[in-house]
Design an enzyme around this catalytic site. Sequence first.
Site, PDB file in Angstrom:
ATOM      1  N   HIS A  95       0.861  -1.198   0.000  1.00 41.81           N
ATOM      2  CA  HIS A  95       0.000   0.000   0.000  1.00 41.81           C
ATOM      3  C   HIS A  95       0.894   1.244   0.000  1.00 41.81           C
ATOM      4  CE1 HIS A  95      -2.870   3.014   1.293  1.00 41.81           C
ATOM      5  NE2 HIS A  95      -3.829   2.179   0.947  1.00 41.81           N
ATOM      6  N   GLU A 147      -4.178   1.984  -7.519  1.00 42.72           N
ATOM      7  CA  GLU A 147      -4.535   3.018  -6.541  1.00 42.72           C
ATOM      8  C   GLU A 147      -3.497   4.144  -6.558  1.00 42.72           C
ATOM      9  OE1 GLU A 147      -6.573   2.594  -2.482  1.00 42.72           O
ATOM     10  OE2 GLU A 147      -4.450   2.526  -2.006  1.00 42.72           O
TER      11      GLU A 147
HETATM   12  P1  PGA Z   1      -9.813   5.784   0.611  1.00 40.35           P
HETATM   13  O1  PGA Z   1      -8.593   4.786   0.917  1.00 40.35           O
HETATM   14  O2  PGA Z   1     -10.971   4.931   0.163  1.00 40.35           O
HETATM   15  O3  PGA Z   1     -10.079   6.475   1.936  1.00 40.35           O
HETATM   16  O4  PGA Z   1      -9.369   6.711  -0.439  1.00 40.35           O
HETATM   17  C1  PGA Z   1      -8.293   3.749   0.049  1.00 40.35           C
HETATM   18  C2  PGA Z   1      -7.007   3.090   0.443  1.00 40.35           C
HETATM   19  O5  PGA Z   1      -6.057   3.818   0.808  1.00 40.35           O
HETATM   20  O6  PGA Z   1      -6.895   1.867   0.422  1.00 40.35           O
END
Ligand code: PGA
Length: 223
Positions: A95, A147
Site C-alpha cells: 500500500h 490506486e
Molecule cells: P480511501 O482509501 O478509500 O479512503 O481513499 C483507500 C485506500 O487507501 O486503500
Amino acid sequence: MNKTLIVANWKSNMTKSEAKSWFEEFSSFEFPQNIQALILPPFTLLDFVSSFVSGHSLSFKLGAQNISQFDQGAYTGEIAASQIKEFAEYVLIGHSERRQNFGETTEVIKHKMEKALADSLIPIVCISNFDEARSFEFAKSAILVYEPPSAISTNSLGKPEDPEIVRDFAEKFTATFQNSLIYGGSVNSENIKSYLGIPGISGALVGSESLLASSFSDIIKNA
Ligand code: PGA
C-alpha cells in the site's frame, strides 16, 4: 461466476467493541449473489473478526493489511505469513502508505509477495502506475489494485481518479497481465458503479468509506 470483490481497508482504525458493532449491523444484511466482501482489519482484530464472522455465518472473507518479509523468528514487531494464515486468506501488500511512511521498497514488496505465496495467502498488491506494475512478476493468484496515491481520500487534495484514466490503465494492464484488477481511491456509494463498469476492473478497495457499516453496505448495494 467470478464475484465482484469489495475490500474494506480499515487501516489503523477500530477497537474490538467498534468492530463488534460494525459486524452486528450486517447481521440481517442480504449480500447480493455477485459480491464478495473482504475485510482487512488491523492485526489486533484478526482473531476476533475471524471467530465473529464464522460464529455468525456472515459472508465476509478476511485478510491482513501487511505481512513480514521474513519467516517467524527474531523480528520484533513483525507478523509472519504462517501467523496470518491461522486467521486469514488474503494479505494486502505494498500500500502507498507503507511505501511512504515505512520505506517499503520494490525489493521488500517482492519478498513479502514470496512469503505470502509460500503460505498460500492471496496477495493483494497495490500499484500506482503501469511502470510500477511492470517492475514485478505477479503470481497467478495475485490480485492487483490500481490506486494512485493522489486518489486516496485522506491525502491532501486527494480525490477519486477520473474513470477515463482508470479505463486507460485497465486496458494497458489487461493487455499485459492475466491477474484480476481492482480500483482503489476515494470509492464511495455514489461513484462505485463508474469504476465497476470499466472492462477489466473487478472490484474496489475502500478505505474511509468502509469505517461505517452503513456506508460500506451502501457501496455493496450499489456495486
Ligand atoms: P480511501 O482509501 O478509500 O479512503 O481513499 C483507500 C485506500 O487507501 O486503500
